[in-house]
Design an enzyme around this catalytic site. Structure first.
Site, PDB file in Angstrom:
ATOM      1  N   ASN A  10     130.474  15.974 127.316  1.00  8.52           N
ATOM      2  CA  ASN A  10     129.890  15.500 127.284  1.00  8.52           C
ATOM      3  C   ASN A  10     128.294  15.229 126.673  1.00  8.52           C
ATOM      4  OD1 ASN A  10     127.103  13.868 127.978  1.00  8.52           O
ATOM      5  ND2 ASN A  10     127.431  14.386 130.038  1.00  8.52           N
ATOM      6  N   LYS A  12     125.568  14.541 126.219  1.00  2.38           N
ATOM      7  CA  LYS A  12     124.034  14.372 126.217  1.00  2.38           C
ATOM      8  C   LYS A  12     123.454  13.390 125.258  1.00  2.38           C
ATOM      9  CE  LYS A  12     124.734  17.094 129.995  1.00  2.38           C
ATOM     10  NZ  LYS A  12     124.101  17.296 131.450  1.00  2.38           N
ATOM     11  N   HIS A 105     126.939   8.742 135.599  1.00  9.44           N
ATOM     12  CA  HIS A 105     126.497   9.706 135.536  1.00  9.44           C
ATOM     13  C   HIS A 105     125.504  10.066 136.119  1.00  9.44           C
ATOM     14  CE1 HIS A 105     124.827  13.488 134.091  1.00  9.44           C
ATOM     15  NE2 HIS A 105     125.969  14.148 133.617  1.00  9.44           N
ATOM     16  N   GLU A 107     122.371  12.042 135.397  1.00  7.26           N
ATOM     17  CA  GLU A 107     121.135  11.445 134.801  1.00  7.26           C
ATOM     18  C   GLU A 107     120.829  10.372 134.649  1.00  7.26           C
ATOM     19  OE1 GLU A 107     121.917  14.225 131.204  1.00  7.26           O
ATOM     20  OE2 GLU A 107     122.018  16.292 133.075  1.00  7.26           O
ATOM     21  N   GLU A 175     130.628  15.447 139.986  1.00  9.35           N
ATOM     22  CA  GLU A 175     129.763  16.772 139.472  1.00  9.35           C
ATOM     23  C   GLU A 175     128.597  16.640 140.758  1.00  9.35           C
ATOM     24  OE1 GLU A 175     129.867  16.312 135.403  1.00  9.35           O
ATOM     25  OE2 GLU A 175     128.416  14.361 135.395  1.00  9.35           O
ATOM     26  N   GLY A 181     124.086  21.479 134.512  1.00 10.65           N
ATOM     27  CA  GLY A 181     122.899  22.862 133.937  1.00 10.65           C
ATOM     28  C   GLY A 181     122.183  23.387 134.245  1.00 10.65           C
ATOM     29  N   SER A 220     128.000  22.417 134.737  1.00 11.88           N
ATOM     30  CA  SER A 220     128.560  24.129 134.946  1.00 11.88           C
ATOM     31  C   SER A 220     129.674  24.982 134.428  1.00 11.88           C
ATOM     32  CB  SER A 220     127.948  25.072 135.330  1.00 11.88           C
ATOM     33  OG  SER A 220     125.753  24.524 135.779  1.00 11.88           O
TER      34      SER A 220
HETATM   35  P1  PGA Z   1     127.141  20.799 132.098  1.00 16.11           P
HETATM   36  O1  PGA Z   1     126.956  19.172 133.046  1.00 16.11           O
HETATM   37  O2  PGA Z   1     128.495  21.485 132.370  1.00 16.11           O
HETATM   38  O3  PGA Z   1     125.846  20.901 131.699  1.00 16.11           O
HETATM   39  O4  PGA Z   1     126.786  21.340 133.974  1.00 16.11           O
HETATM   40  C1  PGA Z   1     128.196  18.626 133.092  1.00 16.11           C
HETATM   41  C2  PGA Z   1     127.304  17.172 133.131  1.00 16.11           C
HETATM   42  O5  PGA Z   1     126.472  16.834 132.939  1.00 16.11           O
HETATM   43  O6  PGA Z   1     128.659  16.416 133.122  1.00 16.11           O
END
Ligand code: PGA
Length: 269
Positions: A10, A12, A105, A107, A175, A181, A220
């Site tokens: 992803n 982003k 997601h 976010e 998640e 993140g 992560s």
């Molecule tokens: P990350 O993000 O691997 O940076 O924690 C995962 C995601 O948001 O899908």
């Protein structure tokens, strides 16, 4: 039971043009190379990229070269095609060659107000236009600390799937919001516990056919922890943010996927 392993990147709201082109080519080249040197096929291991929308059009232009991976949108609109300025929906995304989309997601949920009802409608839009949705769910730190994890993910799952018809099985990505993140990965015990719970809930909601639904873990994930996570029974892949922005680190996770598939007994494929 045949469940593919899925390693999904992803991107982003990254990267800019020059970095993105070399990232894409590095990932494609690396995945092709691994496929050429492995008996693990695409039914067993799928690699997906979710870039920002401008990249989808660009990728559509090099689709032949991209045969080793699948790709899709990070979000699709609730709206059908029409007079909806600023929206990009499943039909258009599919028309440009994407096969997948993320829905819900964290976010999108926390920063852009996408609620469970909207998630359900977006899942419906995807399915109506032959786009495979990945339904993303997960609890916040506060919810985990107050013992609400199961209740929250169960509600998100049930509502997110509420407009699915019999025989429609979106991929699920668990998640935990506190692990996205942050560099803090959930422990294998925490992941195993939630994934086992989700597998049971999926079967309660959708019947035994849901045994074939891949449940991905995200939060992560990096090359260093991927093998431990992918080694868990109900973890069928990874949704990777930060570590998908460099070909080398993403391919390290892809390698863990190949290793986990080739290490399994053939009858579990
Ligand atoms: P990350 O993000 O691997 O940076 O924690 C995962 C995601 O948001 O899908």
């Amino acid at each position: 039971m045949i469940r593919p392993t899925i390693i999904a990147g992803n991107w982003k709201h990254n990267p800019k043009r020059s970095a993105g082109e070399s990232l894409w080519r590095g990932v494609i080249g690396g995945v092709e190379d691994r496929r050429n040197h492995s008996d693990v096929d695409r039914q067993q291991l799928e690699v997906l990229i979710f870039p920002p929308l401008p990249w989808l059009g660009w990728i559509a232009g090099c689709a032949e070269e991209a045969a080793a991976v699948g790709w899709g949108a990070q979000c699709v609109s609730e709206c059908t095609t029409g007079a909806f300025t600023g929206e990009v929906g499943a039909e258009l995304v599919r028309d440009f060659g994407a096969q997948w989309c993320l829905v819900g997601h964290s976010e999108r949920r926390t920063l852009f107000g996408v609620d469970d009802n909207s998630v359900a409608r977006r899942v419906r839009q995807a399915l109506d236009h032959e786009l495979k949705p990945v339904l993303c769910i997960g609890e916040t730190l506060e919810q985990r600390e107050s013992g609400e994890t199961r209740q929250i993910v169960s509600e998100q799952l049930e509502k997110g799937l509420s407009l699915c018809e019999e025989g429609e099985f979106p991929v699920v990505a668990y998640e935990p919001v506190w692990a996205i993140g942050t560099g803090v990965t959930a422990t294998v015990e925490q992941v195993a516990e939630v994934h086992g719970f989700l597998r049971n809930r999926l079967c309660e909601l959708q019947g035994e056919g849901a045994q074939a639904t891949p449940i991905l873990y995200g939060g992560s994930v990096k090359a260093e922890n991927a093998a431990d996570l992918l080694g868990l029974d109900d973890v069928d892949g990874a949704l990777v943010g930060g570590a998908s922005l460099e070909a080398e680190s993403f391919l390290g996770i892809v390698d863990a996927g190949f290793a986990c598939r080739s290490g399994r007994k053939p009858e579990t494929f």
